[in-house]
Scaffold this motif. Structure first.
Motif, PDB file in Angstrom:
ATOM      1  N   CYS A 167       3.848  -1.714   7.252  1.00 23.86           N
ATOM      2  CA  CYS A 167       3.050  -0.783   8.039  1.00 23.86           C
ATOM      3  C   CYS A 167       3.918  -0.269   9.187  1.00 23.86           C
ATOM      4  O   CYS A 167       4.949  -0.862   9.488  1.00 23.86           O
ATOM      5  CB  CYS A 167       1.803  -1.472   8.583  1.00 23.86           C
ATOM      6  N   ARG A 178      -8.702   4.157  13.677  1.00 24.80           N
ATOM      7  CA  ARG A 178      -8.098   4.216  12.341  1.00 24.80           C
ATOM      8  C   ARG A 178      -9.103   4.662  11.266  1.00 24.80           C
ATOM      9  O   ARG A 178      -8.892   4.431  10.077  1.00 24.80           O
ATOM     10  CB  ARG A 178      -7.554   2.837  11.962  1.00 24.80           C
ATOM     11  N   CYS A 201       2.391   0.612  12.307  1.00 25.64           N
ATOM     12  CA  CYS A 201       1.647   0.623  13.581  1.00 25.64           C
ATOM     13  C   CYS A 201       2.288  -0.232  14.679  1.00 25.64           C
ATOM     14  O   CYS A 201       2.122   0.046  15.852  1.00 25.64           O
ATOM     15  CB  CYS A 201       0.195   0.225  13.365  1.00 25.64           C
ATOM     16  N   GLU A 202       3.035  -1.269  14.287  1.00 25.16           N
ATOM     17  CA  GLU A 202       3.675  -2.092  15.321  1.00 25.16           C
ATOM     18  C   GLU A 202       4.919  -1.398  15.890  1.00 25.16           C
ATOM     19  O   GLU A 202       5.466  -1.827  16.896  1.00 25.16           O
ATOM     20  CB  GLU A 202       4.094  -3.444  14.738  1.00 25.16           C
ATOM     21  N   SER A 216      -7.864 -11.912  12.341  1.00 25.29           N
ATOM     22  CA  SER A 216      -7.736 -12.464  13.694  1.00 25.29           C
ATOM     23  C   SER A 216      -9.079 -12.715  14.388  1.00 25.29           C
ATOM     24  O   SER A 216      -9.295 -13.775  14.962  1.00 25.29           O
ATOM     25  CB  SER A 216      -6.868 -11.534  14.539  1.00 25.29           C
ATOM     26  N   ASP A 244       4.634  -7.547   5.650  1.00 22.08           N
ATOM     27  CA  ASP A 244       3.573  -6.568   5.874  1.00 22.08           C
ATOM     28  C   ASP A 244       4.236  -5.202   6.063  1.00 22.08           C
ATOM     29  O   ASP A 244       5.097  -5.042   6.924  1.00 22.08           O
ATOM     30  CB  ASP A 244       2.771  -6.949   7.122  1.00 22.08           C
ATOM     31  N   LYS A 301     -10.008  -7.179   3.031  1.00 23.08           N
ATOM     32  CA  LYS A 301      -9.837  -7.480   4.449  1.00 23.08           C
ATOM     33  C   LYS A 301     -10.823  -6.686   5.282  1.00 23.08           C
ATOM     34  O   LYS A 301     -10.928  -5.476   5.077  1.00 23.08           O
ATOM     35  CB  LYS A 301      -8.400  -7.103   4.814  1.00 23.08           C
ATOM     36  N   LYS A 324      -9.312  -2.273   2.662  1.00 22.67           N
ATOM     37  CA  LYS A 324      -9.148  -2.620   4.068  1.00 22.67           C
ATOM     38  C   LYS A 324     -10.111  -1.779   4.894  1.00 22.67           C
ATOM     39  O   LYS A 324     -10.019  -0.545   4.913  1.00 22.67           O
ATOM     40  CB  LYS A 324      -7.703  -2.373   4.501  1.00 22.67           C
ATOM     41  N   PHE A 383      -5.626  -9.359  16.762  1.00 26.64           N
ATOM     42  CA  PHE A 383      -4.343  -9.073  16.109  1.00 26.64           C
ATOM     43  C   PHE A 383      -3.597  -7.979  16.859  1.00 26.64           C
ATOM     44  O   PHE A 383      -2.375  -8.016  16.990  1.00 26.64           O
ATOM     45  CB  PHE A 383      -4.571  -8.620  14.660  1.00 26.64           C
ATOM     46  N   ARG A 384      -4.344  -6.989  17.335  1.00 26.12           N
ATOM     47  CA  ARG A 384      -3.673  -5.873  18.009  1.00 26.12           C
ATOM     48  C   ARG A 384      -3.050  -6.331  19.326  1.00 26.12           C
ATOM     49  O   ARG A 384      -2.076  -5.740  19.779  1.00 26.12           O
ATOM     50  CB  ARG A 384      -4.641  -4.700  18.153  1.00 26.12           C
ATOM     51  N   PHE A 420       4.869 -10.316  10.613  1.00 25.07           N
ATOM     52  CA  PHE A 420       4.583  -9.118  11.399  1.00 25.07           C
ATOM     53  C   PHE A 420       5.623  -9.033  12.505  1.00 25.07           C
ATOM     54  O   PHE A 420       5.944 -10.042  13.140  1.00 25.07           O
ATOM     55  CB  PHE A 420       3.184  -9.205  12.018  1.00 25.07           C
ATOM     56  N   TYR A 459      -4.846 -17.731   9.753  1.00 22.99           N
ATOM     57  CA  TYR A 459      -4.203 -18.353  10.912  1.00 22.99           C
ATOM     58  C   TYR A 459      -4.530 -19.843  10.989  1.00 22.99           C
ATOM     59  O   TYR A 459      -3.955 -20.551  11.804  1.00 22.99           O
ATOM     60  CB  TYR A 459      -4.640 -17.628  12.205  1.00 22.99           C
ATOM     61  N   GLN A 508      -8.677   3.843   7.371  1.00 20.19           N
ATOM     62  CA  GLN A 508      -9.300   2.579   6.958  1.00 20.19           C
ATOM     63  C   GLN A 508     -10.759   2.838   6.582  1.00 20.19           C
ATOM     64  O   GLN A 508     -11.376   3.811   7.017  1.00 20.19           O
ATOM     65  CB  GLN A 508      -9.201   1.557   8.087  1.00 20.19           C
TER      66      GLN A 508
HETATM   67  C1  PBG Z   1      -1.454  -3.451  10.304  1.00 19.76           C
HETATM   68  C2  PBG Z   1      -2.311  -4.653  10.179  1.00 19.76           C
HETATM   69  C3  PBG Z   1      -3.453  -5.011  10.909  1.00 19.76           C
HETATM   70  C4  PBG Z   1      -3.826  -6.276  10.473  1.00 19.76           C
HETATM   71  C5  PBG Z   1      -2.934  -6.640   9.480  1.00 19.76           C
HETATM   72  N1  PBG Z   1      -2.025  -5.607   9.285  1.00 19.76           N
HETATM   73  C6  PBG Z   1      -4.133  -4.343  12.047  1.00 19.76           C
HETATM   74  C7  PBG Z   1      -4.850  -3.110  11.887  1.00 19.76           C
HETATM   75  O1  PBG Z   1      -4.999  -2.528  10.825  1.00 19.76           O
HETATM   76  O2  PBG Z   1      -5.292  -2.651  12.950  1.00 19.76           O
HETATM   77  C8  PBG Z   1      -4.974  -7.075  11.013  1.00 19.76           C
HETATM   78  C9  PBG Z   1      -4.875  -8.549  10.813  1.00 19.76           C
HETATM   79  C10 PBG Z   1      -5.790  -9.372  11.633  1.00 19.76           C
HETATM   80  O3  PBG Z   1      -6.690  -8.890  12.349  1.00 19.76           O
HETATM   81  O4  PBG Z   1      -5.622 -10.598  11.564  1.00 19.76           O
HETATM   82  N2  PBG Z   1      -1.988  -2.263   9.900  1.00 19.76           N
END
Ligand code: PBG
Length: 328
Positions: A122, A219, A124-125, A276, A120, A250, A197, A206-207, A81, A315, A223
């Motif tokens: 995505c 989300r 969002c980061e 997380s 990964d 997940k 998810k 995680f965020r 990530f 983790y 999601q």
């Molecule tokens: C990105 C993503 C997320 C996680 C993995 N990839 C966060 C989210 O969707 O908000 C979460 C992983 C975790 O909580 O360990 N979209």
């Protein structure tokens, strides 16, 4: 003792550690684990994530030492990530050649070619608003986002990623990414789809780690609703039809019924993401001395295997690798 009662003696098979080992149905192996890593832009930084004791964000110059530890423990795979310095509306940092995940991937593959790097996929980061795609009319635009996600996947494959793991929950991401990868010549790079998810409070820590909290809203338009089970099968079914090679469920712990459903309905490798919040809850209790961390972690990860997971993103991977070595 003479007895007239007719009953089964299940305890016969639990009488000693050797007997229990002989009849044990599920096992954890170090090959089962994928270890998440957070790569930060900058120099000489190793930040512990406050809500995830034992988990660090590291800059590229500190990454190799971290990866060495992982490899030395026998772990075969990491999922990366990125935590970029700059974000914008469309998340450019995700798909530029010099994006942090691309840089980290090149570095790891150069030092440890055998280690499987999962990227990964995505936005969002990398987006200033923290959503997993581009925003139009206050919501994530599905089809516009797909184009950028496909670019991201190709950039990750070009950098040497072994597996592409799209986590964005846009409709059609598997087919669009599969086509883009094939067109760019990456027909042999598998897609580990975050097929199922849920929109989950378990992602909170995680965020913090990935600095990806949405700046408005949530989300829930992309999601899944935690109340739904059949929807999980519909999601997995379309990803299988679109060409996914692995199916992720997940979070894991509150969704073991879904892991079992996915296992029973599809023949692809199933991956449980022990997220997380599931990590932080255990750590918090352990740091308070309220639970036995090692026993609890081994129990919960084994329960994911029992539910039907082939692989676990966790983790705890490094801790478990040590514990598995100790028990041999
Ligand atoms: C990105 C993503 C997320 C996680 C993995 N990839 C966060 C989210 O969707 O908000 C979460 C992983 C975790 O909580 O360990 N979209």
């Amino acid at each position: 003792m003479e007895t007239n009662f007719d009953f089964k003696r299940h305890r016969r098979l639990r009488s000693s550690a050797s007997m229990r080992a002989m009849v044990r149905e599920n096992h954890l192996r170090v090959e089962d684990f994928i270890y998440p890593m957070f790569v930060l832009e900058g120099n000489n930084i190793k930040n512990e994530v406050p809500s995830m004791p034992g988990v660090f964000q590291v800059t590229l110059d500190r990454l190799v030492e971290e990866v060495k530890e992982v490899v030395d423990l026998g772990i075969k795979s990491v999922i990366l990530f990125g935590v970029p310095n700059e974000k914008d509306e469309i998340g450019s940092g995700a798909f530029i050649e010099t994006g942090i995940v691309q840089e980290a991937t090149r570095l790891i593959k150069q030092e440890y070619p055998e280690l499987l790097v999962v990227a990964d996929t995505c936005l969002c980061e990398y987006t200033s608003h923290g959503h997993c795609g581009v925003i139009h009319n206050h919501d994530v635009d599905n089809d516009e986002s797909l184009k950028l996600l496909a670019k991201t996947a190709v950039a990750q494959a070009e950098a040497g990623a072994d597996i592409i793991a799209p986590s964005n929950m846009m409709d059609g991401f598997v087919t669009v990414i599969r086509h883009a990868l094939d067109e760019a010549g990456f027909t042999n790079i598998p897609i580990m789809s975050y097929a199922v998810k849920y929109s989950s409070a378990f992602y909170g820590p995680f965020r913090d780690a990935a600095d990806s909290t949405p700046q408005f809203g949530d989300r829930k338009t992309y999601q899944m609703d935690p109340a739904n089970r059949l929807e999980a099968l519909r999601e997995a079914e379309s990803d299988v039809a679109e060409g996914a090679d692995f199916l992720i469920v997940k979070p894991a712990l509150s969704y073991l019924d879904i892991v079992r459903d996915v296992r029973n309905n599809f023949n692809l490798p199933v991956v449980a993401y022990n997220v997380s919040g599931e990590y932080s809850m255990v750590k918090a209790a352990a740091l308070n001395g309220w639970i036995n961390e090692k026993e609890l972690v081994l129990e919960k990860l084994t329960s994911m295997k029992r539910a039907g997971a082939d692989l676990i993103i966790t983790y705890f991977a490094k801790d478990v690798a040590v514990w598995l070595q100790e028990s041999h």
